[in-house]
Write an enzyme that holds these catalytic residues in place. Structure first.
Site, PDB file in Angstrom:
ATOM      1  N   LYS A 139       0.851  -1.187   0.000  1.00 51.65           N
ATOM      2  CA  LYS A 139       0.000   0.000   0.000  1.00 51.65           C
ATOM      3  C   LYS A 139       0.888   1.239   0.000  1.00 51.65           C
ATOM      4  O   LYS A 139       1.696   1.434   0.901  1.00 51.65           O
ATOM      5  CB  LYS A 139      -0.904  -0.012   1.236  1.00 51.65           C
ATOM      6  CG  LYS A 139      -1.639   1.322   1.501  1.00 51.65           C
ATOM      7  CD  LYS A 139      -2.550   1.242   2.724  1.00 51.65           C
ATOM      8  CE  LYS A 139      -3.125   2.624   3.081  1.00 51.65           C
ATOM      9  NZ  LYS A 139      -3.996   2.583   4.277  1.00 51.65           N
ATOM     10  N   LYS A 166     -10.075  12.676   8.329  1.00 53.62           N
ATOM     11  CA  LYS A 166      -9.607  12.240   9.649  1.00 53.62           C
ATOM     12  C   LYS A 166      -9.599  13.421  10.610  1.00 53.62           C
ATOM     13  O   LYS A 166      -9.453  14.562  10.191  1.00 53.62           O
ATOM     14  CB  LYS A 166      -8.162  11.720   9.531  1.00 53.62           C
ATOM     15  CG  LYS A 166      -8.016  10.352   8.920  1.00 53.62           C
ATOM     16  CD  LYS A 166      -6.560   9.932   8.945  1.00 53.62           C
ATOM     17  CE  LYS A 166      -6.354   8.589   8.268  1.00 53.62           C
ATOM     18  NZ  LYS A 166      -7.066   7.492   8.939  1.00 53.62           N
ATOM     19  N   ASP A 193       1.808   6.295   5.562  1.00 51.01           N
ATOM     20  CA  ASP A 193       0.800   5.352   5.082  1.00 51.01           C
ATOM     21  C   ASP A 193       1.236   4.639   3.797  1.00 51.01           C
ATOM     22  O   ASP A 193       0.460   3.927   3.174  1.00 51.01           O
ATOM     23  CB  ASP A 193      -0.533   6.088   4.868  1.00 51.01           C
ATOM     24  CG  ASP A 193      -1.738   5.169   5.049  1.00 51.01           C
ATOM     25  OD1 ASP A 193      -1.581   4.098   5.664  1.00 51.01           O
ATOM     26  OD2 ASP A 193      -2.834   5.514   4.554  1.00 51.01           O
ATOM     27  N   GLU A 232      -9.322   3.720   2.231  1.00 52.39           N
ATOM     28  CA  GLU A 232      -8.789   3.815   0.869  1.00 52.39           C
ATOM     29  C   GLU A 232      -7.758   2.743   0.552  1.00 52.39           C
ATOM     30  O   GLU A 232      -7.564   2.382  -0.597  1.00 52.39           O
ATOM     31  CB  GLU A 232      -8.200   5.212   0.646  1.00 52.39           C
ATOM     32  CG  GLU A 232      -6.749   5.414   1.112  1.00 52.39           C
ATOM     33  CD  GLU A 232      -6.544   5.249   2.615  1.00 52.39           C
ATOM     34  OE1 GLU A 232      -7.539   5.353   3.356  1.00 52.39           O
ATOM     35  OE2 GLU A 232      -5.410   4.999   3.050  1.00 52.39           O
ATOM     36  N   ARG A 240      -7.601  -0.495   1.118  1.00 53.02           N
ATOM     37  CA  ARG A 240      -8.126  -1.710   0.491  1.00 53.02           C
ATOM     38  C   ARG A 240      -8.582  -1.435  -0.938  1.00 53.02           C
ATOM     39  O   ARG A 240      -8.503  -2.317  -1.794  1.00 53.02           O
ATOM     40  CB  ARG A 240      -9.262  -2.289   1.359  1.00 53.02           C
ATOM     41  CG  ARG A 240     -10.453  -1.398   1.519  1.00 53.02           C
ATOM     42  CD  ARG A 240     -11.304  -1.760   2.727  1.00 53.02           C
ATOM     43  NE  ARG A 240     -10.717  -1.276   3.982  1.00 53.02           N
ATOM     44  CZ  ARG A 240     -11.257  -1.442   5.187  1.00 53.02           C
ATOM     45  NH1 ARG A 240     -12.396  -2.098   5.313  1.00 53.02           N
ATOM     46  NH2 ARG A 240     -10.665  -0.974   6.270  1.00 53.02           N
TER      47      ARG A 240
HETATM   48  N1  BES Z   1      -4.096   4.405   7.028  1.00 55.58           N
HETATM   49  C1  BES Z   1      -5.232   4.160   7.830  1.00 55.58           C
HETATM   50  C2  BES Z   1      -4.984   3.147   8.933  1.00 55.58           C
HETATM   51  C3  BES Z   1      -3.979   3.505  10.000  1.00 55.58           C
HETATM   52  C4  BES Z   1      -4.406   3.996  11.213  1.00 55.58           C
HETATM   53  C5  BES Z   1      -2.639   3.275   9.823  1.00 55.58           C
HETATM   54  C6  BES Z   1      -3.499   4.296  12.206  1.00 55.58           C
HETATM   55  C7  BES Z   1      -1.712   3.584  10.820  1.00 55.58           C
HETATM   56  C8  BES Z   1      -2.144   4.087  12.013  1.00 55.58           C
HETATM   57  C9  BES Z   1      -6.365   3.617   6.962  1.00 55.58           C
HETATM   58  O1  BES Z   1      -6.406   4.075   5.666  1.00 55.58           O
HETATM   59  C10 BES Z   1      -7.640   4.038   7.606  1.00 55.58           C
HETATM   60  O2  BES Z   1      -7.903   5.206   7.641  1.00 55.58           O
HETATM   61  N2  BES Z   1      -8.388   3.069   8.101  1.00 55.58           N
HETATM   62  C11 BES Z   1      -9.618   3.344   8.746  1.00 55.58           C
HETATM   63  C12 BES Z   1     -10.635   2.348   8.234  1.00 55.58           C
HETATM   64  C13 BES Z   1     -12.043   2.644   8.651  1.00 55.58           C
HETATM   65  C14 BES Z   1     -12.543   3.888   7.968  1.00 55.58           C
HETATM   66  C15 BES Z   1     -12.882   1.451   8.315  1.00 55.58           C
HETATM   67  C16 BES Z   1      -9.419   3.194  10.234  1.00 55.58           C
HETATM   68  O3  BES Z   1      -8.678   2.311  10.660  1.00 55.58           O
HETATM   69  O4  BES Z   1      -9.962   3.998  10.974  1.00 55.58           O
HETATM   70 ZN    ZN Z   2      -4.645   4.731   4.883  1.00 61.00          ZN
HETATM   71 MN    MN Z   3      -7.495   5.913   5.498  1.00 63.02          MN
END
Ligand code: BES
Ligand code: ZN
Ligand code: MN
Length: 504
Positions: A272, A284, A295, A356, A358
């Site tokens: 990714k 966020k 990321d 995003e 996935r």
């Molecule tokens: N890049 C983030 C996940 C992440 C969170 C990586 C903290 C490193 C530290 C990912 O793209 C994301 O935002 N995931 C969301 C998914 C949710 C919207 C289902 C998450 O984990 O909140």
């Molecule tokens: Zn992400």
């Molecule tokens: Mn994200």
């Protein structure tokens, strides 16, 4: 770093510092200190013993100063190892990093080392762990600081060969193991540098340039898709996530053919590569958002592992794939509720633009099929839920390739980049059902790391393992041999697994 083996005693070693290691063991401690005692001035072994200040505990590090006439080196670092029963290769990595950091702080350019013993490990393995602790422990991301006082870097580590000190290995084996470890650590450090680079200096095209650098240096074939090729190949996930960004997306393919037969099925690594994740329209919260420059850690791991494998010239075939974009909000960004139809026919409701990772990985997983892979391993900082479940200690592992998962578990234990399996039972599929499309990209409140994997699974029809490195790629605090920030997690893990593959 120059690593070597020298047949000599610690008293004769011509280094500016000697490192000796001491487990928490009264009798051994007495012996070690006695052997040092008569040669020391200033803080002497006798003082230490008399005051009872040293026990061999994990965080102890004492500097002794031998008399000039008695020893060639200026100083002896006496480093505690902790409980003898717990002594492992990881203890060696950590102790080595502490010795290296102290030696460098004392402006020692050369360090001579009496390797500690580790039950069940050969001298070559102990030396490799020693080299890893040294190299990774000295890592700093300091390119943006205004230059302060000139650094005096530690330049050489010499393993002392005295009776039995190489723990059953020959000096050639020890030296070769350290040089191998150095190649792998250089790749790990490269991954850390990529992860730590800020997002005003790092875009999808930058990841592509880094991949091409690896290609040029090590003879890896690199192909890069821009918007036109992405459209031609219907890579709707990468394009959709990219819609809100002014920076172009990239899809990067790296091919390393080292196997004795070209026909050998490759292992495909997928990363990714989100060079900044703001969440998009599902923005966020502000606190800690800067971390999302990392990321693209999955991509960094894949690019760096290709570098490690190629520089080691491993006799294996490995493909590296990276899906890269920024995830930004704007008037042209994807909306929550949008529906994407992937090139394999599967439709996806984008319920949350912050899921995003996935979406971009799905294109790469579809693409991976064309290599007829032996196994596909994807790496992604995919979910906060994985960090909630496992913290920063271990990587979440999910998949359908049980034998590869077993091998990754072994590699994780050997490198201390440990992985922990989470289940992907069919029941979890319920959570990503959509009212308007085949699936949706979020699964609700529960089992977030798993529902992300259930999503990815829908794009695989080959043996596959998913590694969620959200907690392990980005450290929120320093450990002995990884500062806060990008850790390069996954490079040593995958390279170790591929080295085992090469031996099989
Ligand atoms: N890049 C983030 C996940 C992440 C969170 C990586 C903290 C490193 C530290 C990912 O793209 C994301 O935002 N995931 C969301 C998914 C949710 C919207 C289902 C998450 O984990 O909140
Ligand atoms: Zn992400
Ligand atoms: Mn994200």
């Amino acid at each position: 770093m120059n690593f070597s083996v020298q047949k000599t005693t610690w008293k004769r070693a011509r280094a500016t510092a000697i490192a000796m290691f001491q487990p928490e063991d009264k009798r051994e401690l007495r012996e070690t200190l006695k052997s040092l005692g008569r040669t020391s001035v200033g803080l002497t072994a006798e003082t230490l013993l008399g005051a009872g200040d040293m026990a061999g505990k994990k965080d102890e590090l004492f500097v002794l100063y031998p008399k000039r006439a008695e020893a060639a080196a200026k100083r002896v670092l006496l480093v505690g190892l902790g409980k003898k029963e717990k002594l492992s290769l990881e203890t060696v990595r950590r102790a080595a990093s502490r010795a290296a950091k102290r030696a460098q702080a004392l402006k020692s350019k050369s360090l001579a080392v009496m390797l500690p013993a580790v039950k069940g490990a050969s001298g070559a393995e102990i030396a490799a762990a020693y080299a890893e602790g040294t190299l990774l422990g000295l890592y700093k991301f300091d390119k943006f600081f205004k230059k302060e006082e000139p650094k005096v870097p530690l330049e050489s580590v010499t393993i002392l060969e005295d009776s039995g000190s190489l723990h059953g290995s020959t000096s050639a084996e020890v030296k070769a193991a350290m040089e191998e470890a150095q190649l792998i650590c250089q790749a790990t450090i490269f991954a850390r540098d990529m992860e730590n680079e800020p997002s005003n200096n790092k875009f999808p095209e930058t990841l592509a340039a880094w991949a091409k650098d690896v290609g040029k240096e090590h003879g890896v074939k690199v192909t890069v898709f821009g918007p036109k090729e992405l459209q031609a190949n219907k890579m709707v996930g990468i394009l959709g996530v990219n819609q809100g960004s002014v920076r172009e997306p990239r899809f990067i393919m790296m091919e390393y053919s080292g196997a004795r037969s070209k026909e050998t099925q490759p292992i495909v690594l997928v990363g990714k590569g989100i060079t900044f994740d703001s969440g998009g329209i599902s923005l966020k919260p502000g606190a800690g958002m800067g971390e999302m420059k990392g990321d693209m850690s999955g991509a960094a791991t894949v690019i760096a592992t290709m570098k490690a494998v190629a520089s080691l010239k491993l006799p294996v075939n490995v493909i590296g794939l990276v899906s890269s974009s920024e995830n930004m909000p704007s008037g042209s960004a994807m909306h929550p509720g949008d529906i994407l139809t992937y090139s394999n026919g599967l439709s996806v409701e984008v319920d949350n633009t912050d899921a995003e990772g996935r979406l971009v990985l799905a294109d790469a997983l579809i693409w991976a099929e064309r290599y007829k892979p032996k196994s596909v391993i994807d790496l992604a900082t995919l979910t906060g839920a994985c960090v909630v479940a496992l913290g920063h200690v271990t990587t979440g592992m999910m998949g359908n390739d049980a034998s590869m998962m077993e091998r990754l578990k072994r590699a994780g234990d050997a490198t201390y980049e440990r992985v922990c399996e989470l289940p992907i039972y069919d029941e979890y599929d319920e959570l990503i059902k959509s009212d308007v499309a085949d699936i949706k990209n979020v699964g609700g409140r529960w089992a977030g790391a798993i529902t992300a994997a259930m999503f990815l699974k829908r794009f695989t029809n080959y043996p596959w393992v998913h590694l969620d490195i959200a907690g392990t790629a980005l450290a929120d605090a320093a450990t002995d041999y990884a500062p806060k920030g990008g850790t390069g997690t996954g490079v040593r893990l995958l390279t170790h697994m591929l080295q085992e593959e090469a031996r099989a």
